[in-house]
Motif scaffolding. Structure first.
Motif, mmCIF file in Angstrom:
data_model
loop_
_atom_site.group_PDB
_atom_site.id
_atom_site.type_symbol
_atom_site.label_atom_id
_atom_site.label_comp_id
_atom_site.label_asym_id
_atom_site.label_seq_id
_atom_site.Cartn_x
_atom_site.Cartn_y
_atom_site.Cartn_z
ATOM 1 N N ARG A 193 2.288 -1.542 -5.829
ATOM 2 C CA ARG A 193 2.079 -0.146 -5.418
ATOM 3 C C ARG A 193 1.852 0.754 -6.635
ATOM 4 N NH1 ARG A 193 6.451 -1.329 -1.821
ATOM 5 N NH2 ARG A 193 7.887 -0.281 -3.229
ATOM 6 N N LEU A 194 2.656 0.561 -7.683
ATOM 7 C CA LEU A 194 2.533 1.403 -8.870
ATOM 8 C C LEU A 194 1.221 1.133 -9.603
ATOM 9 C CD1 LEU A 194 3.863 3.547 -10.639
ATOM 10 C CD2 LEU A 194 4.942 1.701 -11.957
ATOM 11 N N MET A 195 0.791 -0.115 -9.648
ATOM 12 C CA MET A 195 -0.469 -0.439 -10.318
ATOM 13 C C MET A 195 -1.644 0.262 -9.629
ATOM 14 S SD MET A 195 -1.968 -2.035 -12.797
ATOM 15 C CE MET A 195 -0.925 -3.371 -13.395
ATOM 16 N N ALA A 196 -1.645 0.257 -8.290
ATOM 17 C CA ALA A 196 -2.705 0.944 -7.543
ATOM 18 C C ALA A 196 -2.691 2.440 -7.856
ATOM 19 C CB ALA A 196 -2.529 0.713 -6.048
ATOM 20 N N GLN A 197 -1.510 2.970 -8.143
ATOM 21 C CA GLN A 197 -1.381 4.386 -8.496
ATOM 22 C C GLN A 197 -1.873 4.629 -9.915
ATOM 23 O OE1 GLN A 197 2.487 6.126 -7.481
ATOM 24 N NE2 GLN A 197 2.406 7.338 -9.348
ATOM 25 N N TRP A 198 -1.498 3.752 -10.841
ATOM 26 C CA TRP A 198 -1.863 3.930 -12.248
ATOM 27 C C TRP A 198 -3.374 3.911 -12.464
ATOM 28 C CZ3 TRP A 198 1.883 0.958 -16.075
ATOM 29 C CH2 TRP A 198 3.096 1.647 -16.122
ATOM 30 N N VAL A 246 0.833 -1.199 0.000
ATOM 31 C CA VAL A 246 0.000 0.000 0.000
ATOM 32 C C VAL A 246 0.870 1.251 0.000
ATOM 33 C CG1 VAL A 246 -1.930 -1.104 1.170
ATOM 34 C CG2 VAL A 246 -0.125 -0.045 2.529
ATOM 35 N N GLY A 247 0.331 2.318 -0.558
ATOM 36 C CA GLY A 247 1.032 3.580 -0.533
ATOM 37 C C GLY A 247 0.949 4.215 0.849
ATOM 38 N N ASN A 248 1.800 5.198 1.085
ATOM 39 C CA ASN A 248 1.823 5.869 2.390
ATOM 40 C C ASN A 248 1.918 7.364 2.135
ATOM 41 O OD1 ASN A 248 2.033 6.441 5.088
ATOM 42 N ND2 ASN A 248 4.213 5.975 5.204
ATOM 43 N N THR A 249 0.785 7.932 1.703
ATOM 44 C CA THR A 249 0.760 9.335 1.287
ATOM 45 C C THR A 249 -0.067 10.163 2.253
ATOM 46 O OG1 THR A 249 0.967 8.713 -1.044
ATOM 47 C CG2 THR A 249 0.120 10.909 -0.579
ATOM 48 N N ILE A 250 0.440 11.339 2.591
ATOM 49 C CA ILE A 250 -0.299 12.289 3.410
ATOM 50 C C ILE A 250 -0.336 13.608 2.659
ATOM 51 C CG2 ILE A 250 1.776 12.979 4.698
ATOM 52 C CD1 ILE A 250 -0.011 13.387 7.143
ATOM 53 N N ILE A 251 -1.472 14.289 2.686
ATOM 54 C CA ILE A 251 -1.567 15.592 2.039
ATOM 55 C C ILE A 251 -1.783 16.672 3.098
ATOM 56 C CG2 ILE A 251 -2.439 14.708 -0.153
ATOM 57 C CD1 ILE A 251 -5.223 15.645 0.666
ATOM 58 N N SER A 252 -1.355 17.860 2.770
ATOM 59 C CA SER A 252 -1.547 19.015 3.637
ATOM 60 C C SER A 252 -2.017 20.152 2.746
ATOM 61 C CB SER A 252 -0.234 19.383 4.336
ATOM 62 O OG SER A 252 -0.354 20.575 5.061
ATOM 63 N N LEU A 253 -3.024 20.899 3.192
ATOM 64 C CA LEU A 253 -3.536 21.965 2.329
ATOM 65 C C LEU A 253 -3.973 23.180 3.138
ATOM 66 C CD1 LEU A 253 -6.944 22.151 2.321
ATOM 67 C CD2 LEU A 253 -6.630 19.887 1.349
ATOM 68 N N GLN A 254 -4.018 24.305 2.452
ATOM 69 C CA GLN A 254 -4.503 25.545 3.036
ATOM 70 C C GLN A 254 -5.305 26.300 1.987
ATOM 71 O OE1 GLN A 254 -1.921 27.890 5.451
ATOM 72 N NE2 GLN A 254 -0.738 26.148 6.183
ATOM 73 N N LEU A 282 -4.477 11.152 -5.892
ATOM 74 C CA LEU A 282 -3.333 10.877 -5.014
ATOM 75 C C LEU A 282 -3.588 9.715 -4.061
ATOM 76 C CD1 LEU A 282 -2.455 14.588 -4.142
ATOM 77 C CD2 LEU A 282 -1.197 13.085 -5.694
ATOM 78 N N GLY A 283 -4.845 9.469 -3.703
ATOM 79 C CA GLY A 283 -5.166 8.387 -2.781
ATOM 80 C C GLY A 283 -4.498 8.516 -1.429
ATOM 81 N N PRO A 284 -4.575 9.683 -0.772
ATOM 82 C CA PRO A 284 -3.894 9.845 0.518
ATOM 83 C C PRO A 284 -4.578 9.055 1.626
ATOM 84 C CG PRO A 284 -5.273 11.747 0.085
ATOM 85 C CD PRO A 284 -5.337 10.889 -1.147
ATOM 86 N N GLU A 315 -11.557 17.322 -4.802
ATOM 87 C CA GLU A 315 -11.963 15.925 -4.704
ATOM 88 C C GLU A 315 -11.286 15.077 -5.780
ATOM 89 O OE1 GLU A 315 -15.879 13.315 -3.765
ATOM 90 O OE2 GLU A 315 -16.187 14.999 -5.114
ATOM 91 N N ALA A 316 -11.172 15.617 -6.991
ATOM 92 C CA ALA A 316 -10.477 14.888 -8.061
ATOM 93 C C ALA A 316 -9.011 14.672 -7.696
ATOM 94 C CB ALA A 316 -10.590 15.655 -9.381
ATOM 95 N N THR A 317 -8.401 15.674 -7.044
ATOM 96 C CA THR A 317 -6.997 15.550 -6.623
ATOM 97 C C THR A 317 -6.842 14.485 -5.550
ATOM 98 O OG1 THR A 317 -6.711 17.914 -7.086
ATOM 99 C CG2 THR A 317 -4.994 16.842 -5.793
ATOM 100 N N VAL A 318 -7.805 14.410 -4.643
ATOM 101 C CA VAL A 318 -7.784 13.377 -3.596
ATOM 102 C C VAL A 318 -7.895 11.985 -4.225
ATOM 103 C CG1 VAL A 318 -9.085 12.409 -1.649
ATOM 104 C CG2 VAL A 318 -8.652 14.860 -1.759
ATOM 105 N N VAL A 319 -8.787 11.845 -5.202
ATOM 106 C CA VAL A 319 -8.920 10.563 -5.909
ATOM 107 C C VAL A 319 -7.618 10.212 -6.612
ATOM 108 C CG1 VAL A 319 -10.082 9.391 -7.825
ATOM 109 C CG2 VAL A 319 -11.411 10.753 -6.199
#
Length: 916
Positions: free
Chosen positions: A341-346, A142-150, A193-195, A187-191
């Motif tokens: 991991r890459l396939m889940a990203q693609w 699994v990926g291990n991504t965290i996003i931060s936004l303002q 990146l899959g954070p 929302e499209a960006t969240v989809v």
């Protein structure tokens, strides 16, 4: 799990219980998504009603094992608790962090102290302190991504600055964009990146709406701490974290991304939250890049759900029994962790680059046309490649061993044979996209390969031993000589044992070594009786592979060997540290090699999926965006056709700009409408990730977005009804879709009155057909909407065929031109084995409503016709010569209103022409 029982109880005296309960009370309230563990050396304990209930249900599947701490025997003053062994603790932590998206806190206390302190913290997006526990002996799939936004308001618009921290790949992706009130782009960006987690500076105002959006998409929300530093502090942190290219000025302020002020504020919050600078393993390894959202096809959460792109959380997609449950499961035939991991990203990041997709399709075609090479690469080469990324991270954190170094060496050693197999295919794309970059990377790793060959004793690796060569140091050489002599003596004892027992040496009596027993002999189980007769030997244990035994001399030699071996390992530590330090400098080419292997694994996986499908997939012909053509012959749904005992009936779709851009599909429930439109959406998605598609022929214009609204249901947790969910998803489609988009809509308008639902569905269909002009598949039970084809030349009606008479009802699952003239709800109810009495009652009620509706319509029409005739007589009567203009206008308006109520398409057209 039901049979499991806790291995420990809290054997605390009364005072210890009171002290702990006082401490626990002082901790105060915590978020319900946080679970606290207390390390009691031999085991762990969990306390409190919520935590014990959650953990017991996760692991034991029952709450029966929860115990109670009540030092004074007061029922009102008690603390529930649960205990877990260390092994069970690891399993629970893995489930909480990787599957259920909880935060975890682990408290410890020093010996002879009563003070508990937090030792470890973890969350779905911050696994740094738990990496060794979670991934020591398991692949990271699994990926291990965290996003931060303002957010910053710029007039009436919302500007969002966002950073994605991909900790596995050591990558900062930053972007800034303007969004609408519904945060469609976010929302499209969240989809995309899959954070796992999202950091927000506060949870109120606009951020409260974002929190709702994140939770709707399964992303945990955390609040970042306020940071008092300025931009120069961020520059200093980035100078430590970033990996600069050779000759590049080592100053983060020279990066163009630094000028994205809002994104940089988000990046600063993420770096502090993850404590990246405090971990030496992160220093000098991160990259900073701009995330170009226009590079990818826009996918919203509704489309991801509608197309079943991802499996349900916790599903093991590698299991054949689960492959058919998602598109990722169908396509992910990868053999390496990095490939998974890459396939889940693609699959979440379909591309809008025709050149890149053509390259992927070229490679997949080449592999499917060479099944022998494809099978060899898939089954032999890739299957043996470890997770290079995780090994590289161990090097970076100076936690790697000689065995880890040897595993990297094996990849470097085997890669040239893999390249040779690929070059033999004589395909230019394969050579340019895969072979040449990999050859270049291996050239950069030549020094690492040479160092391993000089330092590691490769001769004893086959025995499972990983040691520095004795020739590397005088002390090591001396110890090696002693171990060799002891080994020689043990081999002589082996010869003696075979003679004593009269069993062939080597074939039936073997000298072996395992960590907890040291050196020992082993014979087959059938020779156990011979061994028992000899008093010179002692049986150690009996296993499936035979009987282990030893002698006094062998035990002594083994102990001596073990002692020298420990000295050897201690002596070589300083050498290993130096070797790891040098190997750490190769992290950049190792990361490149990891990515190249992952890319190859995904492309081979596409080829395997296409080749092994019940009916092989075909290569899609990709046209430029805006070409306005989408033709799929014999399209099938890749998930359904993989199910056992399913014979899939394929269908066609053909869209051409200015000729046909919308199908309105009618037909009975269970007739295949949803499956048909999902099949089309799925095929277009698969083509845009580089896969072949389940068709006999496919021509696909590149799309800028795939938008869907299929199968909405109540969202009780968020307080949203079925109808509200539909409206939210559909409003996103209307705002986002362009003439280059693909839209699939199923059963829009349920959950409100029939006429309101029909009105909403009609208006949306007409807007998409006439204004947006995108590719649209619109499945509906509102037969009135099919009249849209009469006023819009680019709309076509089709239906899912079915045969019915008084006794039988057969669904054909075939798409045919024209409108389905009848609904078959009652026939479907009969198929579901409704009681005959209920079916008959339904039939009677249906006829009553139908007759009543016809009668009311007829009566109303007669009344209106009479009113219209009277109005015509009045208008044409000579008696009205003196009528004033105002009264005449009122009379005409009433006349128009009566005609409109008549609901006649002819009169409506006349009025429309007159008004024009």
């Amino acid at each position: 799990m039901d049979g499991l029982k806790p291995n420990h109880s809290l054997n605390l005296d009364i005072n210890a219980q009171r002290n702990f309960m006082k401490f626990y009370a002082k901790l105060g309230e915590k978020p319900p998504t946080t679970v606290r563990f207390f390390d009691r050396t031999e085991y762990y304990s969990i306390h409190g009603v919520d935590d014990t209930d959650l953990v017991s249900r996760i692991f034991y599947k029952t709450t029966a094992h929860i115990q109670t701490m009540s030092p004074d025997g007061d029922e009102s003053d008690k603390l529930p608790y649960l205990t877990l062994s260390k092994n069970h603790f690891e399993n629970v932590i893995r489930d909480l962090l990787l599957v259920k998206n909880y935060r975890v806190e682990v408290y410890t206390k020093k010996a002879n102290s009563s003070d508990w302190k937090i030792e470890f913290r973890g969350s779905p997006g911050n696994l740094i302190q738990f990496e060794d526990l979670l991934f020591a002996n398991k692949e990271v799939l699994v990926g291990n991504t965290i996003i931060s936004l303002q957010i910053r308001m710029e007039g009436a618009q919302k500007k969002i600055g966002l950073v994605s921290v991909e900790q596995n790949d050591c990558l900062f992706l930053v972007t800034e964009f303007v969004d609408d009130d519904f945060f469609t782009e976010l929302e499209a960006t969240v989809v995309l990146l899959g954070p796992k987690e999202c950091l927000l500076p506060k949870i109120d105002g606009e951020y409260a709406a974002i929190k709702t959006l994140m939770e709707r998409n399964g992303v945990m929300v955390s609040q970042s701490k306020k940071y008092s530093g300025d931009k120069s502090d961020l520059i200093q942190d980035l100078n430590k974290l970033l990996r600069f290219a050779k000759g590049q000025q080592e100053d983060a302020s020279t990066f163009t991304e630094i000028h994205m002020e809002l994104a940089m504020d988000s990046l600063r919050a993420a770096i502090n939250y993850l404590s990246l600078v405090s971990d030496p393993g992160n220093l000098g390894h991160y990259e900073l890049k701009t995330l170009n959202l226009n590079r990818y096809v826009h996918l919203d959460a509704a489309a991801v759900s509608a197309l079943n792109i991802l499996p349900k959380p916790g599903t093991q997609i590698s299991s054949p029994s689960f492959r058919w449950q998602s598109i990722l499961g169908v396509l992910d035939q990868c053999r390496t962790a990095q490939g998974h991991r890459l396939m889940a990203q693609w699959v979440k990041q379909p591309l809008r680059s025709k050149e890149v997709l053509n390259d992927r399709h070229d490679v997949v075609q080449c592999l499917t046309e060479s099944p022998t090479a494809m099978s060899s690469i898939h089954e032999d080469y890739l299957k043996r490649i470890p997770d290079i990324l995780m090994l590289t991270k161990k090097l970076m954190r100076k936690k790697a061993s000689i065995q880890d170094l040897f595993r990297i060496y094996q990849v470097i050693l085997r890669a040239p044979r893999l390249i040779s197999t690929l070059l033999a295919l004589e395909n230019n794309t394969v050579t340019n996209v895969i072979c040449e970059p990999m050859k270049s990377t291996l050239g950069d790793l030549a020094g690492l390969k040479q160092m391993v060959e000089q330092v590691v004793d490769l001769e004893i690796v086959e025995n499972g031993e990983y040691m520095v060569k004795a020739s590397f140091d005088e002390n090591l050489a001396e110890m090696k000589e002693k171990m060799d002599k002891l080994l020689e003596k043990m081999n002589k004892l082996l010869t003696k044992a075979s003679q004593d027992l009269e069993i062939d040496k080597g074939q039936f009596v073997k000298l072996e070594s395992v960590s907890h027993l040291g050196y020992h002999f082993r014979i087959a189980l059938k020779d156990d009786s011979v061994l028992r007769k000899s008093k010179s030997y002692k049986v150690l244990d009996v296993i499936r592979g035979g009987v282990r035994f030893t002698s006094d001399k062998l035990t002594a030699y083994s102990q001596a060997f073990g002692e020298i071996r420990e000295q050897y390992e201690e002596e070589q530590k300083s050498i290993v540290e130096e070797v790891i330090k040098v190997a750490k400098g190769y992290s950049a080419p190792l990361t490149s090699l990891n990515n190249q292997i992952a890319q190859l694994d995904c492309l081979v996986s596409f080829a395997v999926a296409a080749h092994n499908a019940p009916t092989p997939y075909v290569r899609p012909k990709m046209l430029d965006e805006g070409s306005g053509e989408l033709t799929l012959k014999d399209v099938r749904h890749p998930c359904l056709e993989l199910q056992e005992n399913v014979t899939f009936i394929s269908n066609d779709v053909e869209f051409k700009k200015d000729d046909c851009n919308m199908f309105i599909i009618t037909g009975p429930n269970m007739g295949g409408k949803s499956t048909y439109i999902r099949s089309v959406g799925t095929a277009v998605l698969m083509a845009h990730v580089g896969s072949f598609v389940p068709c006999s022929q496919a021509t696909i214009s590149m799309v800028d977005s795939i938008l869907g609204r299929v199968g909405a249901s109540d969202n009780i947790i968020k307080g949203l009804s079925t109808f509200m969910v539909e409206m939210i998803e559909t409003s996103g489609i209307i705002r986002t879709a362009t003439e280059k988009s693909l839209v699939i809509i199923d059963e829009l308008g349920r959950g409100t009155s029939t006429y309101e639902g029909c009105g909403i569905a009609w208006s949306i269909a007409e807007h998409l057909a006439k204004e947006t002009k995108c590719f649209t598949l619109f499945a509906t039970h509102f037969h009135e909407i099919t009249n849209l084809a009469e006023t819009c030349s680019t709309v076509r009606n089709c239906h899912m065929a079915a045969l019915a008479d008084d006794e039988n009802f057969t669904l054909l699952f075939q798409v045919r031109a024209g409108v389905m003239q009848k609904s078959f709800g009652i026939q479907v109810a009969r198929l579901a084995n409704f009681p005959d009495s209920v079916v008959k009652m339904a039939q009677n009620v249906y006829h009553e409503f139908e007759d009543e509706n016809v009668q009311k319509r007829t009566q109303k029409d007669e009344e209106l016709i009479n009113k219209i005739e009277t109005a015509i007589d009045n208008l044409s009567s000579g008696n009205n010569v003196d009528i004033n203009e105002g009264d005449l206008t009122k009379l005409v308006e009433q006349f128009k209103k009566d005609i409109q109520e008549l609901d006649s398409e002819y009169f409506k057209a006349v009025l429309s022409t007159a008004s024009d």
